[in-house]
Design a protein around this motif. Structure first.
Motif, PDB file in Angstrom:
ATOM      1  N   GLY A 472       0.830  -1.208   0.000  1.00 52.89           N
ATOM      2  CA  GLY A 472       0.000   0.000   0.000  1.00 52.89           C
ATOM      3  C   GLY A 472       0.859   1.251   0.000  1.00 52.89           C
ATOM      4  O   GLY A 472       0.622   2.197  -0.770  1.00 52.89           O
ATOM      5  N   ASP A 473       1.878   1.255   0.843  1.00 53.76           N
ATOM      6  CA  ASP A 473       2.792   2.390   0.928  1.00 53.76           C
ATOM      7  C   ASP A 473       3.592   2.539  -0.372  1.00 53.76           C
ATOM      8  O   ASP A 473       3.795   3.644  -0.886  1.00 53.76           O
ATOM      9  CB  ASP A 473       3.739   2.166   2.119  1.00 53.76           C
ATOM     10  N   LEU A 474       4.006   1.391  -0.918  1.00 52.46           N
ATOM     11  CA  LEU A 474       4.770   1.381  -2.179  1.00 52.46           C
ATOM     12  C   LEU A 474       3.912   1.936  -3.323  1.00 52.46           C
ATOM     13  O   LEU A 474       4.373   2.761  -4.124  1.00 52.46           O
ATOM     14  CB  LEU A 474       5.223  -0.052  -2.495  1.00 52.46           C
ATOM     15  N   LEU A 475       2.658   1.490  -3.391  1.00 53.67           N
ATOM     16  CA  LEU A 475       1.760   1.966  -4.449  1.00 53.67           C
ATOM     17  C   LEU A 475       1.493   3.463  -4.306  1.00 53.67           C
ATOM     18  O   LEU A 475       1.365   4.175  -5.305  1.00 53.67           O
ATOM     19  CB  LEU A 475       0.436   1.178  -4.425  1.00 53.67           C
ATOM     20  N   ASN A 476       1.433   3.944  -3.072  1.00 54.19           N
ATOM     21  CA  ASN A 476       1.220   5.381  -2.872  1.00 54.19           C
ATOM     22  C   ASN A 476       2.411   6.190  -3.387  1.00 54.19           C
ATOM     23  O   ASN A 476       2.242   7.234  -4.026  1.00 54.19           O
ATOM     24  CB  ASN A 476       0.960   5.683  -1.393  1.00 54.19           C
ATOM     25  N   THR A 477       3.635   5.685  -3.148  1.00 54.35           N
ATOM     26  CA  THR A 477       4.825   6.362  -3.681  1.00 54.35           C
ATOM     27  C   THR A 477       4.813   6.304  -5.215  1.00 54.35           C
ATOM     28  O   THR A 477       5.135   7.279  -5.894  1.00 54.35           O
ATOM     29  CB  THR A 477       6.111   5.706  -3.128  1.00 54.35           C
ATOM     30  N   ALA A 478       4.403   5.132  -5.745  1.00 54.39           N
ATOM     31  CA  ALA A 478       4.292   4.983  -7.209  1.00 54.39           C
ATOM     32  C   ALA A 478       3.250   5.945  -7.774  1.00 54.39           C
ATOM     33  O   ALA A 478       3.418   6.503  -8.865  1.00 54.39           O
ATOM     34  CB  ALA A 478       3.929   3.546  -7.551  1.00 54.39           C
ATOM     35  N   TYR A 479       2.188   6.162  -7.011  1.00 56.04           N
ATOM     36  CA  TYR A 479       1.103   7.062  -7.420  1.00 56.04           C
ATOM     37  C   TYR A 479       1.621   8.497  -7.502  1.00 56.04           C
ATOM     38  O   TYR A 479       1.330   9.236  -8.462  1.00 56.04           O
ATOM     39  CB  TYR A 479      -0.027   6.940  -6.390  1.00 56.04           C
ATOM     40  N   ALA A 480       2.444   8.882  -6.520  1.00 55.41           N
ATOM     41  CA  ALA A 480       3.048  10.230  -6.531  1.00 55.41           C
ATOM     42  C   ALA A 480       3.980  10.382  -7.738  1.00 55.41           C
ATOM     43  O   ALA A 480       3.983  11.417  -8.415  1.00 55.41           O
ATOM     44  CB  ALA A 480       3.815  10.465  -5.238  1.00 55.41           C
ATOM     45  N   LEU A 481       4.745   9.311  -8.027  1.00 54.51           N
ATOM     46  CA  LEU A 481       5.659   9.347  -9.178  1.00 54.51           C
ATOM     47  C   LEU A 481       4.870   9.424 -10.488  1.00 54.51           C
ATOM     48  O   LEU A 481       5.208  10.193 -11.388  1.00 54.51           O
ATOM     49  CB  LEU A 481       6.549   8.093  -9.163  1.00 54.51           C
ATOM     50  N   GLU A 482       3.810   8.631 -10.571  1.00 51.88           N
ATOM     51  CA  GLU A 482       2.964   8.631 -11.770  1.00 51.88           C
ATOM     52  C   GLU A 482       2.357  10.024 -12.000  1.00 51.88           C
ATOM     53  O   GLU A 482       2.355  10.533 -13.126  1.00 51.88           O
ATOM     54  CB  GLU A 482       1.841   7.602 -11.575  1.00 51.88           C
ATOM     55  N   ASN A 483       1.856  10.648 -10.929  1.00 48.93           N
ATOM     56  CA  ASN A 483       1.261  11.988 -11.062  1.00 48.93           C
ATOM     57  C   ASN A 483       2.295  13.001 -11.535  1.00 48.93           C
ATOM     58  O   ASN A 483       2.007  13.855 -12.370  1.00 48.93           O
ATOM     59  CB  ASN A 483       0.670  12.447  -9.718  1.00 48.93           C
ATOM     60  N   ALA A 484       3.516  12.885 -11.010  1.00 43.88           N
ATOM     61  CA  ALA A 484       4.572  13.832 -11.383  1.00 43.88           C
ATOM     62  C   ALA A 484       5.058  13.601 -12.814  1.00 43.88           C
ATOM     63  O   ALA A 484       5.306  14.549 -13.562  1.00 43.88           O
ATOM     64  CB  ALA A 484       5.740  13.717 -10.411  1.00 43.88           C
ATOM     65  N   ALA A 485       5.172  12.321 -13.200  1.00 44.96           N
ATOM     66  CA  ALA A 485       5.685  11.993 -14.545  1.00 44.96           C
ATOM     67  C   ALA A 485       4.661  12.336 -15.621  1.00 44.96           C
ATOM     68  O   ALA A 485       5.017  12.715 -16.742  1.00 44.96           O
ATOM     69  CB  ALA A 485       6.063  10.519 -14.623  1.00 44.96           C
ATOM     70  N   GLY A 486       3.373  12.178 -15.291  1.00 36.33           N
ATOM     71  CA  GLY A 486       2.304  12.536 -16.239  1.00 36.33           C
ATOM     72  C   GLY A 486       2.378  11.774 -17.552  1.00 36.33           C
ATOM     73  O   GLY A 486       2.091  12.316 -18.617  1.00 36.33           O
TER      74      GLY A 486
END
Length: 495
Positions: A472-486
């Motif tokens: 869950g924590d890993l996916l949240n970090t991935a989610y932040a990266l995904e939002n930033a990478a666009g």
């Protein structure tokens, strides 16, 4: 709504709940896309009757108002998962005609949640390969192309069919398995998201075994939110699998806040390889900057035993494979070779296995048998196991020092052309797994997120490695990266 097959799981789920679309409509849209995409060779056993039957049942369930998140969503199942009454060949000639009388735990959990199976997906034979070129069904083909070049590219391996199908919008998501990178590398090659959960998080029961201490199932999806939704359904304790963890499964989707302020992200110096393409180097640096901008603290870390990971992996995985594949002997199920007059049981074993296994599988079985043989067991297999313990300890030390996740490239290059890495030098192909195998050896969760394009317009992925059981924590970090990478690029339709 047109082009329903282009929806992700979350969008489709919400549309189903609002009554804007039915599961039957979604399923028909995917089945049409599959029938038009034979050039990709992603789906190798189509199951339209099962799909429509499940879609109708899902529509009834949604009307009743008690439907779980995956209900009514059309997905593909990798050919490694046993599916009752449907060919499950692990892309091998030796399992020709095998239709299991049982369902794998993961595919059963998805079915119980109302997910719609569209069919079985192409893969490397017995999951052994990094390019989907060892399949009895022929190569799976990536929907991506290099610039104006028409050369067919690999979708990665071993879950190449799954990656190709999700990237080309033939299904909303797919199951994959990952023994040394077989979810994360194809996800990176095709611009999708793929997560390998912690070893023991998803049941291995009913998944054709390659290397039992390394194999793990996971979802391959269009984005991080979809990965969270599907992973939750795939996880859970299974008494039929002795390595399955008896842990509660959190609501992974609810943990996607995108807030990573104060998180420590480690950058391992050992992953800076000689000859790494400048584009991968830049992508990695950009990824670190994106996470820093989102509030994370970037720290340099050391994983000193990384350089031994590939050699250790290519001793342990073939050793376990040679043991697991001993059961394919032409006696109980699958293919049996034609025997000559006077042939006995030994000849039957020899001919069946020689005919049934492809070159790569034969190579790995032979390596595995060699490293397990009396004179070499300590020199190779036991030494590799000790190295594995050291690699695991490297990660434990880093996490104990307060690091929350580790950022690395997912692959050493973008996708390459089918046939470009010749069989003459298998080691060249094995080097594709250089950033991913450590995660399997240590049993950790890892996720690949698409983060950019190379100069030829092909997707490149970044990998995040998390603490055990903290998907869950890993996916949240991935989610932040995904939002930033666009990252929103899609392959142009040529098939």
């Amino acid at each position: 709504m047109s082009d329903l097959n282009k929806l992700g799981l979350a969008e489709a789920r919400d549309a189903l709940r609002k009554g804007e679309v039915t599961s039957v409509e979604l399923t028909e849209s995917c089945l049409k896309a599959i029938d038009e995409a034979d050039a990709l060779n992603a789906f190798v056993h189509k199951t339209p009757e099962i799909a429509l039957e499940r879609a109708k049942a899902a529509d009834e369930r949604i009307k009743g108002g008690d439907a779980p998140s995956m209900c009514g969503l059309p997905i593909g199942i990798k050919d490694l998962f046993c599916t009752k009454g449907v060919p499950s060949q692990a892309a091998s000639k030796i399992l020709e005609g095998f239709k299991p009388e049982y369902e794998s735990t993961v595919s059963q959990q998805l079915a119980d949640a109302g997910a719609v199976m569209l069919g079985k997906l192409n893969m490397d034979e017995f999951a052994m390969g990094s390019s989907n070129e060892t399949s009895v069904y022929g190569n799976a083909v990536s929907p991506w192309r290099r610039g104006n070049d028409d050369a067919p590219l690999t979708p990665g391996g071993s879950s190449g069919g799954s990656a190709s199908a999700v990237a080309a919008d033939l299904c909303l998501a797919a199951t994959g398995t990952d023994t040394g990178g077989s979810i994360r590398q194809p996800a990176a090659f095709t611009g999708i998201t793929g997560i390998k959960p912690t070893y023991g998080r998803c049941s291995r029961w009913g998944v054709v075994a390659f290397a039992s201490s390394l194999d793990q199932a996971g979802p391959m999806t269009k984005n991080v939110r979809d990965a969270a939704i599907m992973l939750e359904t795939m996880c859970g304790h299974d008494p039929k699998d002795s390595t399955s963890a008896e842990l509660a499964v959190p609501n992974f989707e609810a943990m996607l806040t995108g807030d990573i302020k104060g998180k420590k992200i480690g950058i391992p110096k050992e992953y800076r390889m000689d000859g790494m393409p400048a584009e991968i180097e830049k992508l990695w640096a950009d990824g670190a900057e994106m996470l820093k901008a989102a509030g994370a603290e970037i720290v340099d870390i050391s994983l000193p035993h990384t350089k031994y990971a590939l050699p250790a992996y290519y001793v342990i995985a073939p050793a376990e494979a040679s043991s697991n594949l001993a059961r394919y002997d032409g006696v109980r199920y699958g293919r049996r070779a034609q025997l000559a007059q006077g042939d006995g049981i030994t000849e039957m074993y020899e001919k069946t296995r020689a005919e049934g296994f492809g070159h790569e599988v034969q190579r790995r079985v032979m390596i595995g048998t060699y490293v397990l043989s009396a004179g070499f067991y300590d020199a190779y297999y036991n030494r590799a196991r000790r190295v594995r313990t050291l690699i695991k300890k490297d990660f434990e030390d880093v996490f104990a020092a307060g690091v929350d996740a580790i950022l690395t490239p997912a692959t050493p290059s973008a996708s390459f052309g089918l046939g470009e890495m010749t069989e003459a030098d298998p080691v060249q192909m094995y080097l594709n797994d250089v950033f991913t195998v450590t995660v399997n050896l240590a049993g950790l969760p890892g996720v690949s997120v698409p983060a950019g394009l190379d100069k030829q317009g092909l997707p490149l992925g970044l990998q995040l490695i998390g603490r055990p059981w903290e998907e869950g924590d890993l996916l949240n970090t991935a989610y932040a990266l995904e939002n930033a990478a666009g990252f929103v690029a899609k392959p142009g339709k040529w098939w």
